[in-house]
Design an enzyme around this catalytic site. Structure first.
Site, mmCIF file in Angstrom:
data_model
loop_
_atom_site.group_PDB
_atom_site.id
_atom_site.type_symbol
_atom_site.label_atom_id
_atom_site.label_comp_id
_atom_site.label_asym_id
_atom_site.label_seq_id
_atom_site.Cartn_x
_atom_site.Cartn_y
_atom_site.Cartn_z
ATOM 1 N N HIS A 33 0.803 -1.236 0.000
ATOM 2 C CA HIS A 33 0.000 0.000 0.000
ATOM 3 C C HIS A 33 0.827 1.274 0.000
ATOM 4 O O HIS A 33 0.278 2.365 -0.140
ATOM 5 C CB HIS A 33 -0.926 0.013 1.228
ATOM 6 N N ARG A 49 -3.801 11.675 13.915
ATOM 7 C CA ARG A 49 -4.958 11.717 13.017
ATOM 8 C C ARG A 49 -5.614 13.086 13.128
ATOM 9 O O ARG A 49 -5.810 13.618 14.237
ATOM 10 C CB ARG A 49 -5.951 10.617 13.406
ATOM 11 N N ILE A 50 -5.942 13.675 11.988
ATOM 12 C CA ILE A 50 -6.659 14.957 11.991
ATOM 13 C C ILE A 50 -7.923 14.764 11.165
ATOM 14 O O ILE A 50 -7.885 14.784 9.935
ATOM 15 C CB ILE A 50 -5.779 16.117 11.475
ATOM 16 N N ASP A 80 -20.418 18.170 12.288
ATOM 17 C CA ASP A 80 -21.889 18.124 12.377
ATOM 18 C C ASP A 80 -22.239 17.593 13.772
ATOM 19 O O ASP A 80 -21.375 17.054 14.461
ATOM 20 C CB ASP A 80 -22.469 17.226 11.275
ATOM 21 N N ARG A 110 -2.891 3.844 -4.836
ATOM 22 C CA ARG A 110 -4.352 3.982 -4.716
ATOM 23 C C ARG A 110 -4.792 5.439 -4.555
ATOM 24 O O ARG A 110 -5.864 5.710 -4.008
ATOM 25 C CB ARG A 110 -4.903 3.186 -3.525
ATOM 26 N N MET A 131 -14.395 7.465 13.014
ATOM 27 C CA MET A 131 -14.353 6.089 12.536
ATOM 28 C C MET A 131 -12.961 5.438 12.457
ATOM 29 O O MET A 131 -12.807 4.419 11.797
ATOM 30 C CB MET A 131 -15.030 6.011 11.150
ATOM 31 N N GLU A 132 -11.951 6.027 13.110
ATOM 32 C CA GLU A 132 -10.597 5.468 12.943
ATOM 33 C C GLU A 132 -9.757 5.346 14.215
ATOM 34 O O GLU A 132 -8.849 4.509 14.289
ATOM 35 C CB GLU A 132 -9.778 6.333 11.949
ATOM 36 N N THR A 182 -12.573 14.582 10.963
ATOM 37 C CA THR A 182 -13.836 15.218 11.305
ATOM 38 C C THR A 182 -14.613 14.273 12.208
ATOM 39 O O THR A 182 -14.366 13.057 12.212
ATOM 40 C CB THR A 182 -14.672 15.558 10.061
ATOM 41 N N ARG A 223 -7.387 16.492 1.907
ATOM 42 C CA ARG A 223 -6.913 17.253 3.080
ATOM 43 C C ARG A 223 -5.399 17.103 3.208
ATOM 44 O O ARG A 223 -4.699 18.030 3.598
ATOM 45 C CB ARG A 223 -7.625 16.762 4.342
HETATM 46 O O1 LIG Z 1 -12.807 13.452 7.944
HETATM 47 P P1 LIG Z 1 -12.205 12.102 8.198
HETATM 48 O O2 LIG Z 1 -10.804 12.194 8.672
HETATM 49 O O3 LIG Z 1 -12.314 11.170 7.006
HETATM 50 O O4 LIG Z 1 -13.047 11.448 9.407
HETATM 51 C C1 LIG Z 1 -14.444 11.198 9.447
HETATM 52 O O5 LIG Z 1 -15.098 11.353 8.194
HETATM 53 C C2 LIG Z 1 -15.365 10.068 7.597
HETATM 54 C C3 LIG Z 1 -16.853 9.888 7.483
HETATM 55 O O6 LIG Z 1 -17.430 10.874 6.711
HETATM 56 C C4 LIG Z 1 -14.745 9.037 8.525
HETATM 57 O O7 LIG Z 1 -13.456 8.737 8.060
HETATM 58 C C5 LIG Z 1 -14.745 9.762 9.840
HETATM 59 O O8 LIG Z 1 -13.859 9.283 10.808
HETATM 60 O O1 LIG Z 2 -17.658 9.630 11.572
HETATM 61 C C1 LIG Z 2 -18.253 10.696 11.492
HETATM 62 C C2 LIG Z 2 -17.617 11.902 11.110
HETATM 63 C C3 LIG Z 2 -18.343 13.057 11.038
HETATM 64 N N1 LIG Z 2 -19.646 13.026 11.307
HETATM 65 C C4 LIG Z 2 -20.254 11.876 11.662
HETATM 66 O O2 LIG Z 2 -21.457 11.873 11.901
HETATM 67 N N2 LIG Z 2 -19.553 10.749 11.757
#
Ligand SMILES: O=P(O)(O)O[C@H]1O[C@H](CO)[C@@H](O)[C@H]1O
Ligand SMILES: O=c1cc[nH]c(=O)[nH]1
Length: 235
Positions: free
Chosen positions: A8, A91-92, A207, A47, A183-184, A94, A28
């Site tokens: 990767h 990690r930076i 949000d 990728r 999510m990470e 959202t 980003r």
């Molecule tokens: O803006 P990123 O860093 O991707 O983080 C958030 O945004 C994504 C979901 O829209 C997921 O990866 C979540 O963790």
């Molecule tokens: O994982 C995420 C990221 C931003 N907003 C969400 O609702 N979930």
């Protein structure tokens, strides 16, 4: 036998700095390289996951996207920590706000994660494994934020495998004091623990899961930039 290049990452040993900033979004990553790094060099584009190394205020720093979700960040953090001698991953991302005091555009630092992921099962330890950040990185990041005039929320975040979560169990998470959902981070923190390295997740709230608020594209740009500066000052 050398593990690099990996399936990767095509970079050579030494191409990455000891600290890698890791947004989910490859754009980003490109934005940071173009707007904050001096002399950025593209060191990976397998990728389309762009990784750059340059300097920030004279300090060597890398930035590479993770893509979305724990399987994706698990791959990149595993390879960077174990095969490329990377020491720190910040990690930076959202996040969706959960607690009412966590407003859209605010910055949240994940001290620990709750997760619905099965990531820890691979370690075959008959107990629950905590996913916690590096205290050293958190201390530095908090100071960097305060120096930049930002008061971050620091506490537990929810690392979810599911973006479109049909349970909508937000009240249960809030009752446990969970500040935001992303999510990470949990997989990143466990990869760091397993490799003896350091990780931190800093998120901008894009949000809010309860109020339904979300920020405008202009607001996103400004607050994301603050998060980037905090991470770069911490690196
Ligand atoms: O803006 P990123 O860093 O991707 O983080 C958030 O945004 C994504 C979901 O829209 C997921 O990866 C979540 O963790
Ligand atoms: O994982 C995420 C990221 C931003 N907003 C969400 O609702 N979930």
């Amino acid at each position: 036998m050398s593990n690099i290049p990996t399936p990767h990452i095509s970079a050579k040993l030494g191409d990455f700095a000891e600290t890698v900033l890791m947004p989910g979004d490859p754009l980003r990553s490109k934005f940071i390289a173009e707007n904050f790094l001096d002399d950025p060099v593209l060191v990976n584009n397998v990728r389309g996951v762009q990784g750059y190394t340059g300097t920030y205020k004279g300090k060597r720093v890398s930035v590479m996207a993770s893509g979305m979700g724990m399987p994706a960040i698990g791959i990149y953090s595993h390879e960077l920590f174990n095969f490329y001698d990377v020491k720190n991953i910040i990690r930076i991302g959202t996040a969706g706000g959960l607690m009412s005091e966590v407003k859209v555009k605010d910055i949240v630092m994940g001290m620990a994660c709750v997760t619905n992921s099965n990531w820890a099962a691979q370690y075959e330890i008959n107990a629950s494994i905590p996913a916690v950040c590096s205290y050293e990185l958190l201390k530095k990041a908090e100071k960097s934020a305060l120096d930049l005039g930002v008061t971050p929320h620091i506490g537990t975040i929810f690392s979810s495998d599911v973006f479109y979560d049909s349970t909508r169990d937000y009240d249960k998470w809030r009752a446990m004091g969970v500040k935001a959902v992303e999510m990470e981070a949990a997989a990143l923190y466990m990869e760091a623990a397993r490799a003896g390295k350091n990780a931190l997740c800093i998120c901008t709230v894009s949000d809010h899961m309860v109020t339904g608020e979300s920020c405008s594209s202009e607001e996103r740009q400004t607050s994301f930039t603050k998060m980037m500066e905090i991470a770069l000052e911490t690196a």
